[in-house]
Write a protein that holds these residues in place. Structure first.
Motif, PDB file in Angstrom:
ATOM      1  N   GLU A 168       7.924 -76.375  63.215  1.00 11.16           N
ATOM      2  CA  GLU A 168       7.844 -77.621  63.972  1.00 11.16           C
ATOM      3  C   GLU A 168       7.062 -78.674  63.202  1.00 11.16           C
ATOM      4  N   LEU A 169       6.007 -78.232  62.504  1.00 10.88           N
ATOM      5  CA  LEU A 169       5.180 -79.150  61.730  1.00 10.88           C
ATOM      6  C   LEU A 169       5.753 -79.423  60.351  1.00 10.88           C
ATOM      7  N   HIS A 170       6.612 -78.516  59.864  1.00 10.79           N
ATOM      8  CA  HIS A 170       7.196 -78.641  58.529  1.00 10.79           C
ATOM      9  C   HIS A 170       8.721 -78.478  58.613  1.00 10.79           C
ATOM     10  N   PRO A 171       9.410 -79.373  59.292  1.00 12.31           N
ATOM     11  CA  PRO A 171      10.868 -79.219  59.431  1.00 12.31           C
ATOM     12  C   PRO A 171      11.582 -79.361  58.090  1.00 12.31           C
ATOM     13  N   LEU A 172      12.651 -78.600  57.946  1.00 10.00           N
ATOM     14  CA  LEU A 172      13.481 -78.690  56.749  1.00 10.00           C
ATOM     15  C   LEU A 172      14.510 -79.807  56.916  1.00 10.00           C
ATOM     16  N   PRO A 173      14.921 -80.426  55.810  1.00  8.76           N
ATOM     17  CA  PRO A 173      16.020 -81.401  55.894  1.00  8.76           C
ATOM     18  C   PRO A 173      17.255 -80.760  56.500  1.00  8.76           C
ATOM     19  N   LEU A 174      18.014 -81.536  57.243  1.00  6.83           N
ATOM     20  CA  LEU A 174      19.258 -81.011  57.807  1.00  6.83           C
ATOM     21  C   LEU A 174      20.292 -80.774  56.718  1.00  6.83           C
ATOM     22  N   ARG A 175      20.173 -81.500  55.616  1.00  7.05           N
ATOM     23  CA  ARG A 175      21.088 -81.326  54.493  1.00  7.05           C
ATOM     24  C   ARG A 175      20.357 -80.606  53.359  1.00  7.05           C
ATOM     25  N   MET A 176      20.246 -79.296  53.452  1.00  6.60           N
ATOM     26  CA  MET A 176      19.619 -78.548  52.369  1.00  6.60           C
ATOM     27  C   MET A 176      20.599 -78.417  51.202  1.00  6.60           C
ATOM     28  N   PRO A 177      20.090 -78.343  49.952  1.00  3.19           N
ATOM     29  CA  PRO A 177      20.970 -78.253  48.780  1.00  3.19           C
ATOM     30  C   PRO A 177      21.838 -76.994  48.811  1.00  3.19           C
ATOM     31  N   LYS A 178      23.050 -77.142  48.293  1.00  5.45           N
ATOM     32  CA  LYS A 178      24.006 -76.034  48.227  1.00  5.45           C
ATOM     33  C   LYS A 178      24.689 -76.036  46.866  1.00  5.45           C
ATOM     34  N   TYR A 179      25.114 -74.861  46.444  1.00  2.00           N
ATOM     35  CA  TYR A 179      25.771 -74.706  45.141  1.00  2.00           C
ATOM     36  C   TYR A 179      27.078 -73.960  45.357  1.00  2.00           C
ATOM     37  N   ALA A 180      28.141 -74.422  44.747  1.00  6.88           N
ATOM     38  CA  ALA A 180      29.448 -73.785  44.922  1.00  6.88           C
ATOM     39  C   ALA A 180      30.161 -73.646  43.587  1.00  6.88           C
ATOM     40  N   LEU A 204      14.506 -90.469  55.748  1.00  4.75           N
ATOM     41  CA  LEU A 204      15.041 -90.047  57.048  1.00  4.75           C
ATOM     42  C   LEU A 204      16.486 -89.595  56.936  1.00  4.75           C
ATOM     43  N   ASP A 205      17.210 -90.119  55.962  1.00  2.00           N
ATOM     44  CA  ASP A 205      18.609 -89.716  55.766  1.00  2.00           C
ATOM     45  C   ASP A 205      18.732 -88.209  55.550  1.00  2.00           C
ATOM     46  N   ALA A 206      17.732 -87.590  54.911  1.00  2.00           N
ATOM     47  CA  ALA A 206      17.770 -86.145  54.670  1.00  2.00           C
ATOM     48  C   ALA A 206      17.700 -85.362  55.974  1.00  2.00           C
ATOM     49  N   PHE A 207      17.158 -86.002  57.015  1.00  2.00           N
ATOM     50  CA  PHE A 207      17.037 -85.362  58.327  1.00  2.00           C
ATOM     51  C   PHE A 207      18.095 -85.876  59.291  1.00  2.00           C
ATOM     52  N   SER A 208      19.167 -86.411  58.765  1.00  2.00           N
ATOM     53  CA  SER A 208      20.240 -86.955  59.599  1.00  2.00           C
ATOM     54  C   SER A 208      21.478 -86.075  59.523  1.00  2.00           C
ATOM     55  N   LYS A 209      22.061 -85.820  60.675  1.00  2.00           N
ATOM     56  CA  LYS A 209      23.318 -85.078  60.730  1.00  2.00           C
ATOM     57  C   LYS A 209      24.459 -86.046  60.447  1.00  2.00           C
ATOM     58  N   ILE A 210      25.209 -85.771  59.388  1.00  2.00           N
ATOM     59  CA  ILE A 210      26.336 -86.626  59.011  1.00  2.00           C
ATOM     60  C   ILE A 210      27.632 -85.968  59.477  1.00  2.00           C
ATOM     61  N   VAL A 222      32.529 -92.092  59.920  1.00  2.00           N
ATOM     62  CA  VAL A 222      31.309 -91.372  59.558  1.00  2.00           C
ATOM     63  C   VAL A 222      30.208 -91.759  60.538  1.00  2.00           C
ATOM     64  N   ALA A 223      29.613 -90.746  61.171  1.00  2.48           N
ATOM     65  CA  ALA A 223      28.516 -90.983  62.105  1.00  2.48           C
ATOM     66  C   ALA A 223      27.267 -90.280  61.589  1.00  2.48           C
ATOM     67  N   LYS A 224      26.113 -90.939  61.732  1.00  2.00           N
ATOM     68  CA  LYS A 224      24.845 -90.375  61.260  1.00  2.00           C
ATOM     69  C   LYS A 224      23.852 -90.350  62.408  1.00  2.00           C
ATOM     70  N   GLN A 225      23.396 -89.140  62.721  1.00  2.00           N
ATOM     71  CA  GLN A 225      22.466 -88.973  63.827  1.00  2.00           C
ATOM     72  C   GLN A 225      21.140 -88.441  63.284  1.00  2.00           C
ATOM     73  N   PRO A 226      20.116 -89.292  63.168  1.00  2.00           N
ATOM     74  CA  PRO A 226      18.840 -88.838  62.616  1.00  2.00           C
ATOM     75  C   PRO A 226      18.074 -87.954  63.587  1.00  2.00           C
ATOM     76  N   LEU A 227      17.386 -86.974  63.031  1.00  2.00           N
ATOM     77  CA  LEU A 227      16.500 -86.112  63.817  1.00  2.00           C
ATOM     78  C   LEU A 227      15.114 -86.738  63.778  1.00  2.00           C
TER      79      LEU A 227
END
Length: 324
Positions: A168-180, A204-210, A222-227
Protein backbone atom coordinates in the motif's frame (compact mmCIF):
# COMPACT_ATOMS: atom_id res chain seq x y z
CA UNK A 1 24.04 -14.78 -22.90
CA UNK A 2 22.95 -17.64 -25.13
CA UNK A 3 19.39 -18.83 -24.71
CA UNK A 4 18.91 -22.57 -25.11
CA UNK A 5 15.16 -22.19 -25.51
CA UNK A 6 15.09 -21.65 -29.26
CA UNK A 7 18.54 -22.70 -30.31
CA UNK A 8 19.10 -19.37 -32.04
CA UNK A 9 18.31 -16.41 -29.86
CA UNK A 10 20.99 -14.42 -28.07
CA UNK A 11 20.74 -11.66 -25.55
CA UNK A 12 19.27 -8.59 -27.24
CA UNK A 13 21.99 -6.55 -25.56
CA UNK A 14 24.92 -8.64 -26.80
CA UNK A 15 23.39 -9.03 -30.27
CA UNK A 16 22.75 -5.40 -30.95
CA UNK A 17 25.35 -3.45 -29.00
CA UNK A 18 29.12 -3.22 -29.25
CA UNK A 19 31.16 -4.32 -26.26
CA UNK A 20 31.72 -0.66 -25.42
CA UNK A 21 27.99 0.01 -25.33
CA UNK A 22 27.37 -3.14 -23.33
CA UNK A 23 29.75 -1.94 -20.64
CA UNK A 24 27.97 1.41 -20.55
CA UNK A 25 24.59 -0.26 -20.15
CA UNK A 26 25.50 -2.73 -17.42
CA UNK A 27 28.02 -0.71 -15.47
CA UNK A 28 26.80 -0.53 -11.90
CA UNK A 29 27.65 2.64 -10.01
CA UNK A 30 26.15 1.11 -6.88
CA UNK A 31 27.97 -1.40 -4.73
CA UNK A 32 25.83 -4.53 -4.69
CA UNK A 33 26.22 -4.90 -0.95
CA UNK A 34 24.69 -1.44 -0.56
CA UNK A 35 21.59 -2.37 -2.58
CA UNK A 36 18.62 -3.66 -0.62
CA UNK A 37 17.07 -6.49 -2.64
CA UNK A 38 13.33 -5.98 -3.15
CA UNK A 39 11.50 -9.24 -3.74
CA UNK A 40 8.29 -7.36 -4.60
CA UNK A 41 9.95 -6.25 -7.84
CA UNK A 42 10.90 -9.74 -8.94
CA UNK A 43 7.51 -11.23 -9.77
CA UNK A 44 7.95 -14.31 -7.57
CA UNK A 45 11.37 -15.11 -9.05
CA UNK A 46 13.17 -14.34 -5.77
CA UNK A 47 12.51 -17.96 -4.80
CA UNK A 48 14.83 -19.00 -7.64
CA UNK A 49 17.52 -16.40 -7.02
CA UNK A 50 20.29 -15.94 -4.49
CA UNK A 51 20.54 -12.79 -2.39
CA UNK A 52 23.30 -11.52 -4.67
CA UNK A 53 21.21 -12.13 -7.78
CA UNK A 54 18.30 -10.27 -6.25
CA UNK A 55 20.57 -7.32 -5.42
CA UNK A 56 22.01 -7.34 -8.95
CA UNK A 57 18.60 -7.24 -10.65
CA UNK A 58 17.09 -4.83 -8.11
CA UNK A 59 19.94 -2.36 -8.75
CA UNK A 60 19.02 -2.30 -12.44
CA UNK A 61 15.29 -2.06 -11.82
CA UNK A 62 15.57 0.97 -9.53
CA UNK A 63 18.31 2.74 -11.48
CA UNK A 64 15.90 5.14 -13.20
CA UNK A 65 17.56 4.27 -16.52
CA UNK A 66 15.28 2.70 -19.20
CA UNK A 67 18.28 0.88 -20.74
CA UNK A 68 19.17 -0.82 -17.46
CA UNK A 69 15.49 -1.50 -16.87
CA UNK A 70 15.40 -3.36 -20.19
CA UNK A 71 18.50 -5.36 -19.19
CA UNK A 72 16.90 -6.39 -15.89
CA UNK A 73 13.72 -7.39 -17.69
CA UNK A 74 15.65 -9.69 -19.99
CA UNK A 75 17.54 -11.22 -17.07
CA UNK A 76 14.29 -12.01 -15.28
CA UNK A 77 12.83 -13.49 -18.45
CA UNK A 78 15.61 -16.06 -18.70
CA UNK A 79 15.76 -16.77 -14.97
CA UNK A 80 12.06 -17.63 -15.23
CA UNK A 81 12.66 -19.82 -18.28
CA UNK A 82 15.55 -21.67 -16.66
CA UNK A 83 13.62 -22.19 -13.43
CA UNK A 84 10.76 -23.76 -15.40
CA UNK A 85 13.22 -26.11 -17.07
CA UNK A 86 14.64 -27.03 -13.63
CA UNK A 87 18.21 -26.82 -14.91
CA UNK A 88 20.77 -28.06 -12.38
CA UNK A 89 23.95 -26.07 -12.38
CA UNK A 90 27.39 -27.19 -11.19
CA UNK A 91 28.91 -25.74 -8.03
CA UNK A 92 30.53 -22.39 -8.72
CA UNK A 93 32.96 -20.20 -6.82
CA UNK A 94 31.84 -16.80 -5.50
CA UNK A 95 31.19 -14.38 -8.36
CA UNK A 96 33.45 -11.38 -8.79
CA UNK A 97 31.71 -8.79 -10.90
CA UNK A 98 34.06 -7.34 -13.51
CA UNK A 99 33.08 -4.36 -15.63
CA UNK A 100 35.07 -5.58 -18.61
CA UNK A 101 32.88 -8.68 -18.99
CA UNK A 102 30.05 -8.77 -21.46
CA UNK A 103 26.41 -9.13 -20.46
CA UNK A 104 26.52 -12.64 -21.90
CA UNK A 105 29.04 -13.76 -19.30
CA UNK A 106 27.57 -11.75 -16.43
CA UNK A 107 24.04 -13.04 -16.79
CA UNK A 108 25.22 -16.63 -17.18
CA UNK A 109 27.22 -16.36 -13.96
CA UNK A 110 24.34 -14.74 -12.11
CA UNK A 111 21.94 -17.54 -13.03
CA UNK A 112 24.36 -20.42 -12.49
CA UNK A 113 25.69 -19.34 -9.14
CA UNK A 114 22.26 -18.58 -7.79
CA UNK A 115 21.11 -22.19 -7.92
CA UNK A 116 23.97 -23.41 -5.76
CA UNK A 117 23.73 -20.48 -3.33
CA UNK A 118 19.98 -20.93 -3.08
CA UNK A 119 20.33 -24.67 -2.40
CA UNK A 120 22.79 -24.08 0.44
CA UNK A 121 20.61 -21.34 1.91
CA UNK A 122 17.48 -23.53 1.77
CA UNK A 123 19.30 -26.40 3.46
CA UNK A 124 20.44 -24.09 6.25
CA UNK A 125 16.95 -22.64 6.69
CA UNK A 126 15.46 -26.14 6.75
CA UNK A 127 17.89 -27.28 9.45
CA UNK A 128 17.14 -24.17 11.51
CA UNK A 129 13.40 -24.66 11.10
CA UNK A 130 13.60 -28.29 12.21
CA UNK A 131 15.72 -27.30 15.19
CA UNK A 132 13.30 -24.57 16.23
CA UNK A 133 10.35 -26.89 15.85
CA UNK A 134 12.04 -29.54 17.97
CA UNK A 135 12.63 -26.99 20.74
CA UNK A 136 9.01 -25.93 20.64
CA UNK A 137 7.77 -29.52 20.81
CA UNK A 138 9.82 -30.25 23.90
CA UNK A 139 8.13 -27.41 25.79
CA UNK A 140 4.51 -27.96 24.82
CA UNK A 141 2.02 -29.49 27.28
CA UNK A 142 -1.43 -30.97 26.70
CA UNK A 143 -3.02 -29.08 23.89
CA UNK A 144 0.38 -27.75 22.86
CA UNK A 145 0.10 -28.95 19.26
CA UNK A 146 -3.10 -27.00 18.71
CA UNK A 147 -1.55 -24.01 20.44
CA UNK A 148 1.49 -24.23 18.20
CA UNK A 149 -0.69 -24.23 15.14
CA UNK A 150 -2.49 -21.12 16.36
CA UNK A 151 0.85 -19.41 16.93
CA UNK A 152 2.02 -20.32 13.43
CA UNK A 153 -1.25 -19.09 11.94
CA UNK A 154 -0.92 -15.78 13.78
CA UNK A 155 2.63 -15.42 12.52
CA UNK A 156 1.56 -16.09 8.93
CA UNK A 157 -1.34 -13.64 9.24
CA UNK A 158 0.97 -11.02 10.70
CA UNK A 159 3.48 -11.45 7.88
CA UNK A 160 0.70 -11.22 5.29
CA UNK A 161 -0.59 -7.99 6.83
CA UNK A 162 2.93 -6.56 6.79
CA UNK A 163 3.27 -7.37 3.08
CA UNK A 164 -0.12 -5.81 2.29
CA UNK A 165 0.82 -2.67 4.22
CA UNK A 166 4.16 -2.47 2.44
CA UNK A 167 2.51 -2.68 -0.98
CA UNK A 168 0.00 0.00 0.00
CA UNK A 169 2.89 2.34 0.81
CA UNK A 170 5.03 1.14 -2.11
CA UNK A 171 2.65 0.42 -5.01
CA UNK A 172 4.09 -1.00 -8.21
CA UNK A 173 3.45 0.67 -11.58
CA UNK A 174 0.47 -0.80 -13.38
CA UNK A 175 2.68 -1.16 -16.45
CA UNK A 176 5.58 -3.28 -15.24
CA UNK A 177 8.32 -4.05 -17.83
CA UNK A 178 7.91 -7.18 -19.94
CA UNK A 179 10.17 -9.06 -22.34
CA UNK A 180 9.01 -11.20 -25.26
CA UNK A 181 10.69 -13.39 -27.84
CA UNK A 182 8.81 -13.93 -31.10
CA UNK A 183 9.54 -15.54 -34.44
CA UNK A 184 9.03 -13.53 -37.60
CA UNK A 185 6.12 -15.18 -39.38
CA UNK A 186 3.70 -13.20 -41.53
CA UNK A 187 0.76 -15.47 -40.73
CA UNK A 188 1.37 -15.59 -36.97
CA UNK A 189 2.17 -11.87 -36.74
CA UNK A 190 -0.92 -10.85 -38.67
CA UNK A 191 -2.93 -10.45 -35.46
CA UNK A 192 -0.39 -8.05 -33.95
CA UNK A 193 -1.20 -4.38 -34.46
CA UNK A 194 -0.02 -1.12 -32.92
CA UNK A 195 -1.39 2.34 -32.27
CA UNK A 196 0.22 5.77 -32.05
CA UNK A 197 -0.13 7.46 -28.69
CA UNK A 198 1.41 10.34 -26.71
CA UNK A 199 3.03 10.19 -23.27
CA UNK A 200 2.14 13.25 -21.21
CA UNK A 201 5.58 13.36 -19.57
CA UNK A 202 4.37 12.35 -16.08
CA UNK A 203 5.29 9.60 -13.65
CA UNK A 204 1.58 9.13 -12.98
CA UNK A 205 1.34 7.57 -16.44
CA UNK A 206 3.18 4.51 -15.08
CA UNK A 207 0.28 4.05 -12.64
CA UNK A 208 -2.39 4.45 -15.31
CA UNK A 209 -4.39 1.63 -16.84
CA UNK A 210 -4.28 2.03 -20.62
CA UNK A 211 -7.20 0.45 -22.45
CA UNK A 212 -7.23 0.11 -26.22
CA UNK A 213 -10.56 -0.81 -27.82
CA UNK A 214 -11.59 -1.24 -31.42
CA UNK A 215 -15.20 -0.87 -32.57
CA UNK A 216 -16.93 -3.06 -35.13
CA UNK A 217 -16.44 -0.25 -37.62
CA UNK A 218 -12.69 -0.30 -37.02
CA UNK A 219 -12.44 2.86 -34.92
CA UNK A 220 -9.72 2.62 -32.23
CA UNK A 221 -9.97 4.49 -28.94
CA UNK A 222 -7.46 4.77 -26.09
CA UNK A 223 -8.58 5.39 -22.51
CA UNK A 224 -6.24 6.08 -19.57
CA UNK A 225 -7.40 5.61 -16.02
CA UNK A 226 -4.82 6.72 -13.42
CA UNK A 227 -4.57 4.98 -10.07
CA UNK A 228 -4.61 7.87 -7.63
CA UNK A 229 -4.14 7.15 -3.93
CA UNK A 230 -1.81 8.13 -1.11
CA UNK A 231 0.66 5.36 -1.93
CA UNK A 232 0.98 6.40 -5.57
CA UNK A 233 1.29 10.03 -4.58
CA UNK A 234 4.04 9.27 -2.07
CA UNK A 235 6.01 7.51 -4.80
CA UNK A 236 5.56 10.42 -7.22
CA UNK A 237 6.57 12.95 -4.56
CA UNK A 238 9.67 11.02 -3.43
CA UNK A 239 12.83 12.97 -4.21
CA UNK A 240 10.82 15.89 -5.59
CA UNK A 241 10.56 19.45 -4.29
CA UNK A 242 6.94 19.62 -5.40
CA UNK A 243 4.11 17.57 -3.93
CA UNK A 244 0.58 16.55 -4.86
CA UNK A 245 1.37 16.69 -8.56
CA UNK A 246 1.52 14.22 -11.42
CA UNK A 247 5.31 14.13 -11.43
CA UNK A 248 6.20 15.91 -14.66
CA UNK A 249 9.66 14.81 -15.77
CA UNK A 250 9.48 15.50 -19.50
CA UNK A 251 7.45 17.13 -22.25
CA UNK A 252 4.85 15.36 -24.34
CA UNK A 253 6.46 12.54 -26.36
CA UNK A 254 5.04 10.18 -29.02
CA UNK A 255 5.02 6.45 -28.34
CA UNK A 256 3.51 3.25 -29.68
CA UNK A 257 0.99 1.03 -27.90
CA UNK A 258 -0.04 -2.56 -28.52
CA UNK A 259 -3.51 -2.37 -30.10
CA UNK A 260 -4.10 -6.11 -30.62
CA UNK A 261 -2.04 -9.19 -29.87
CA UNK A 262 -1.44 -12.60 -31.35
CA UNK A 263 -1.44 -15.87 -29.43
CA UNK A 264 2.34 -15.98 -29.02
CA UNK A 265 2.59 -12.61 -27.30
CA UNK A 266 -0.56 -13.25 -25.30
CA UNK A 267 1.01 -16.40 -23.86
CA UNK A 268 4.00 -14.28 -22.78
CA UNK A 269 1.82 -11.90 -20.80
CA UNK A 270 1.64 -9.03 -23.28
CA UNK A 271 -1.67 -7.14 -23.27
CA UNK A 272 -3.28 -4.36 -25.24
CA UNK A 273 -2.09 -1.01 -23.95
CA UNK A 274 1.50 -2.10 -23.27
CA UNK A 275 4.06 0.44 -24.48
CA UNK A 276 6.70 -0.73 -26.97
CA UNK A 277 9.99 0.59 -25.58
CA UNK A 278 12.69 -1.56 -27.23
CA UNK A 279 12.92 -3.63 -30.39
CA UNK A 280 15.80 -6.05 -30.98
CA UNK A 281 17.90 -4.44 -28.31
CA UNK A 282 17.47 -0.83 -29.36
CA UNK A 283 15.15 1.82 -27.92
CA UNK A 284 12.25 2.07 -30.34
CA UNK A 285 11.53 5.60 -31.53
CA UNK A 286 9.01 5.72 -34.34
CA UNK A 287 5.39 5.31 -35.33
CA UNK A 288 3.04 2.35 -35.24
CA UNK A 289 3.28 2.05 -39.03
CA UNK A 290 7.07 2.07 -38.90
CA UNK A 291 7.11 -0.65 -36.26
CA UNK A 292 4.77 -2.86 -38.28
CA UNK A 293 6.91 -2.34 -41.38
CA UNK A 294 10.04 -3.12 -39.37
CA UNK A 295 8.59 -6.44 -38.22
CA UNK A 296 7.31 -7.29 -41.72
CA UNK A 297 10.76 -6.64 -43.19
CA UNK A 298 12.37 -9.40 -41.13
CA UNK A 299 13.28 -12.72 -42.67
CA UNK A 300 10.83 -15.55 -42.15
CA UNK A 301 11.82 -17.45 -39.00
CA UNK A 302 14.08 -14.71 -37.62
CA UNK A 303 14.02 -14.37 -33.83
CA UNK A 304 12.85 -10.96 -32.64
CA UNK A 305 12.98 -9.51 -29.12
CA UNK A 306 10.63 -6.83 -27.84
CA UNK A 307 10.66 -5.06 -24.50
CA UNK A 308 7.49 -3.39 -23.28
CA UNK A 309 7.04 -0.67 -20.66
CA UNK A 310 10.75 -0.07 -20.01
CA UNK A 311 10.14 3.63 -20.59
CA UNK A 312 11.03 6.82 -18.73
CA UNK A 313 7.81 6.94 -16.71
CA UNK A 314 8.16 3.40 -15.37
CA UNK A 315 11.91 3.71 -14.81
CA UNK A 316 11.48 6.89 -12.76
CA UNK A 317 8.50 5.44 -10.86
CA UNK A 318 10.54 2.40 -9.77
CA UNK A 319 13.45 4.60 -8.78
CA UNK A 320 11.30 6.89 -6.65
CA UNK A 321 9.47 3.90 -5.15
CA UNK A 322 12.80 2.71 -3.75
CA UNK A 323 13.20 6.10 -2.06
CA UNK A 324 9.89 5.99 -0.14
Amino acid sequence: FEADLTGAHKSFISRHHSNEKVDEVVEEPERLEDVQADSTLLGGLHAFMSDQEQQFVTAHLISGDPARLAVATEMMHYVAALSRQEIKQPKMNKREVSLDKSVRTKVKEVIKEGNEARRLKEEKESRNAVSDMAKQLTTVHVGGVAGGRRVMKRQVDMELRKQIKYMELHPLPLRMPKYAVVTANKIEMAGLTFWDDVWDGTILDAFSKITVTKSLLGHTTVAKQPLENSGVQSVIDAGSLKSKGKGYIDTYKPRVLVASINRDLGQQGIVKGDVVSHFNGEPFIGTATELSELIDSRFEGEILTIVFNADNAVAEALKRRSMV
